[in-house]
Design a protein around this motif. Structure first.
Motif, short mmCIF file in Angstrom:
data_model
loop_
_atom_site.label_atom_id
_atom_site.label_comp_id
_atom_site.label_asym_id
_atom_site.label_seq_id
_atom_site.Cartn_x
_atom_site.Cartn_y
_atom_site.Cartn_z
N ARG A 165 -7.40 -11.07 -4.09
CA ARG A 165 -6.55 -10.19 -4.91
C ARG A 165 -7.37 -9.23 -5.76
NH1 ARG A 165 -2.22 -14.94 -6.73
NH2 ARG A 165 -1.57 -15.45 -4.60
N ASP A 179 0.83 -1.20 0.00
CA ASP A 179 0.00 0.00 0.00
C ASP A 179 0.87 1.25 0.00
OD1 ASP A 179 -2.95 -1.10 0.93
OD2 ASP A 179 -1.29 -2.25 1.78
N GLN A 220 -12.51 1.77 -7.93
CA GLN A 220 -12.87 1.12 -9.18
C GLN A 220 -13.83 -0.02 -8.89
OE1 GLN A 220 -9.16 -0.08 -10.95
NE2 GLN A 220 -8.70 1.97 -11.71
N GLY A 261 -7.27 -5.57 -4.74
CA GLY A 261 -6.06 -4.78 -4.89
C GLY A 261 -4.95 -5.18 -3.93
N PRO A 262 -3.98 -4.29 -3.70
CA PRO A 262 -2.83 -4.62 -2.86
C PRO A 262 -3.19 -5.08 -1.46
CG PRO A 262 -2.43 -2.58 -4.07
CD PRO A 262 -3.87 -2.94 -4.30
N ARG A 263 -4.21 -4.46 -0.87
CA ARG A 263 -4.59 -4.85 0.49
C ARG A 263 -5.18 -6.27 0.50
NH1 ARG A 263 -7.57 -0.46 3.82
NH2 ARG A 263 -5.38 0.17 3.97
N ILE A 308 -15.38 -3.59 -8.93
CA ILE A 308 -14.73 -4.90 -8.91
C ILE A 308 -15.57 -5.89 -9.70
CG2 ILE A 308 -13.93 -6.78 -7.43
CD1 ILE A 308 -13.53 -4.73 -5.22
#
Length: 679
Positions: free
Chosen positions: A120, A71, A347, A123-125, A349
């Motif tokens: 996933r 993050d 965004q 996102g990154p988190r 999903i």
């Protein structure tokens, strides 16, 4: 020796590790593991006894915290770590509660694998929390802590999260200004490497095929670090700088010019090798000698040697300005450049199977189930290694070719690492004062090479594990054979599923990357046709550069020795065409100036767009076209005087070489001029 006097170790390190990002990540992981281990050891010695699972979880989550948490911003990283810690404690509790029901525990493990890999899409988190959950259940099932010990076990993850955050924020923090400076130093270092190679070739007076290949590799390495440096330069919210008076815009232009000048020096040296004295003068920044060559360049301006001399002089000036920017940045810390505003974009999903991340989650779960089944046939206690291998071979892969390469790398790294680890464990496992520092070095090297070679990372991790087994008294030849067998099972399961279930063809990934590259080139030509210039064109050419990098990554499995496609020469040849076209697009963007294009340029733009319209729908088919070996197409106009026109012509020449129709190409030297002179 005087020629290379400035090429010191730090320059070499920065040239090979841009912004020292690999060094920093390896240091973070190693330091976090050491501090977590010492903290848990102190708690065990002075406060309360801790089970082995607490140490295992603390060490493994130290690795995940250093690698998986991506993050932006310290606050977001802390939130991710806390969520990851919560997920870790929850799955460890589930693993402990189901220990007496092994079949149910195994099925729950598959559910956790599905959820962790599907996370996933957030996102990154989501990626980081998923990795925390997967590795924690793995360790919980491996160590099998009883429910009564759970309060003590939780100390491991909690300490890992807190220490990891302190290391990331306080001891080895992120600093974009420092990273910008180091990345610019890396650019300078890689330009030096190019100059040293050109000096060696100028001294010999001959450039062979091997030399050309080495120069192209140096060019690719320069492009890689330039793209990294560009990410550290803060951009305005619109994405395009308004004018060169902005300090960030000035720095971006200097970086762009240094990159383009280095590429030009390589391209034109293929046509006519430079004088050794000139290259030496550029390296040593000898003003008097460079001034002499400026007069010489004017005298031979219409000769190929004149173009090469001008290219080296341009590189010398661009390099001087880049070094000047580096020195100013080192003195001021780039205080005149404001940090970019971090605007989080939400965004939507996609939870359908059209999302490749969800298809990958199903692949990972199925591969893990297969690995679990066959792993249990080998061992009821050590089958986790097979599942671990099948899970990890899908990480950061875009196609079935990528997955197969990663599976092979993991297998080879494990085999050779265990061989070396067995030797070291036999020699030093009984001497903790030697074995522990060697383990720390092994951990550091594993994560230093993680971004470069997965096989090397696996090699060093396997060595460390052998030393751990040796120090704990469980190292046996049968155990090591079992680890190799389980790893092979997991790698084979991952590869098989990647090729059979929702297969992401290597050519499919390459088609997608090529479509983006063609679209970026189409946008640049369209912008020129519309009369745009300046930073907007440079921004579009940088987009083409980034898309070219994606093309090279997607094409890599096609050129691998194990691949069904056994034509790596053709792959390199085709990539060289795209590299050439990308270079001339940059020349075009830097050289073109409004007003709108004249009739000749409009005809050339239309011809280039027609070639794009013909080649783009064919996708990756160009990588399988047999072409006659040919030298770089000659130029009939000096780049220094009519770069925009030459850029348009050479883009067309490069595009036609993708699908050659005859030995003489319509855009071959001289024919474009003839065309422009006709009605």
């Amino acid at each position: 020796m005087h020629l290379f006097s400035r090429f010191q170790f730090r320059d070499w390190l920065l040239a090979n590790d841009p912004a020292l990002s690999r060094l920093r990540m390896a240091s973070r992981v190693t330091l976090t593991i050491v501090l977590v281990f010492l903290t848990l050891l102190a708690i065990k010695a002075f406060i309360l006894p801790l089970p082995t699972a607490a140490f295992g979880l603390g060490i493994v989550l130290s690795i995940e915290g250093g690698v998986a948490v991506r993050d932006k911003g310290n606050a977001r990283q802390l939130v991710t770590r806390l969520f990851g810690c919560a997920a870790s404690l929850a799955v460890v509790a589930i693993a402990a509660g189901l220990e007496d029901q092994r079949v149910l525990s195994d099925l729950v493990f598959l559910v956790i694998i599905l959820l962790a890999s599907a996370g996933r899409v957030f996102g990154p988190r989501g990626f980081a929390i998923g990795m925390f959950a997967f590795t924690s259940y793995f360790m919980g099932a491996y160590f099998q802590p009883p429910l009564a010990e759970l309060p003590e076990v939780t100390i491991g993850p909690v300490v890992s999260v807190l220490v990891g955050h302190v290391v990331r924020v306080v001891l080895l923090p992120d600093d974009w200004r420092r990273d910008l400076l180091r990345s610019l130093e890396s650019v300078s270092g890689r330009i030096n490497q190019i100059l040293f190679k050109l000096a060696a070739l100028a001294a010999s007076g001959d450039i062979g095929d091997a030399d050309r290949q080495e120069l192209r590799q140096l060019e690719d390495r320069l492009k890689e670090v330039v793209l990294m440096a560009e990410t550290f330069i803060p951009r305005p919210s619109a994405g395009v700088f308004d004018g060169a008076s902005d300090p960030a815009a000035e720095l971006a232009i200097r970086l762009f010019d240094a990159h383009l000048a280095a590429e030009s020096a390589i391209v034109l040296s293929f046509q006519s090798p430079p004088p050794f004295a000139l290259v030496h003068a550029v390296i040593e920044a000898e003003a008097a000698e460079l001034k002499r060559y400026e007069g010489m360049a004017e005298a031979i301006k219409d000769q190929p040697q004149g173009e090469t001399v001008r290219a080296l002089l341009w590189l010398g000036e661009a390099r001087r300005q880049l070094v000047e920017a580096i020195n100013k940045g080192r003195a001021s810390g780039f205080s005149g450049i404001d940090a970019a505003k971090d605007i989080a974009q939400v965004q939507a999903i996609d939870f359908s199977l059209a999302n490749p991340l969800l298809r990958s989650a199903l692949q990972i779960t199925l591969a893990s189930a297969i690995a679990m089944g066959f792993g249990l046939l080998l061992s009821r206690e050590r089958w986790f290694w097979a599942v671990l291998a099948s899970f990890l071979v899908f990480t950061n892969t875009n196609s079935r070719g990528d997955t197969a390469m990663k599976a092979l790398s993991r297998s080879l790294g494990t085999v050779f690492g265990i061989a070396m680890g067995l030797l070291l464990a036999t020699l030093i496992s009984g001497v903790p004062g030697v074995a522990i520092p060697v383990m720390a070095i092994g951990i550091f090297l594993a994560f230093y090479f993680l971004q470069v070679s997965y096989a090397t990372m696996t090699f060093f991790v396997s060595i460390v594990l052998c030393l751990v087994y040796g120090m704990t008294g469980v190292l046996t030849l049968d155990l090591l054979k079992l680890r190799i067998g389980e790893t092979m099972i997991g790698a084979a399961a991952g590869t098989a599923v990647a090729f059979v279930v929702f297969p992401a063809r290597t050519r499919g990934a390459l088609d997608t990357a090529l479509a983006r590259w063609f679209q970026a080139l189409r946008e640049l030509l369209g912008a020129i046709g519309a009369g745009k210039s300046g930073f907007e064109l440079i921004e579009l050419s940088q987009k083409i550069d980034a898309c070219y990098r994606d093309v090279t990554v997607a094409a890599r499995p096609l050129g691998s020795s194990w691949s069904v496609v056994t034509r790596p020469g053709q792959i390199r040849q085709t990539l060289a065409i795209f590299l050439s076209c990308t270079y001339w697009a940059r020349i075009l963007a830097r050289s073109y100036e409004a007003p709108p294009a004249d009739n000749d340029q409009k005809r050339l733009i239309a011809a280039d767009l027609a070639l794009i319209a013909d080649a783009a729908p064919r996708g990756s088919a160009c990588f399988f076209v047999r072409r006659k070996a040919s030298r770089t197409t000659g130029r009939h106009l000096p780049v220094s005087r009519e770069g925009a026109r030459v850029g348009l012509e050479m883009i067309g020449s490069a595009l036609e070489r993708l699908y050659p129709q005859a030995d003489t190409l319509p855009f071959a030297s001289g024919e474009a001029i003839a065309r422009s002179k006709q009605g």
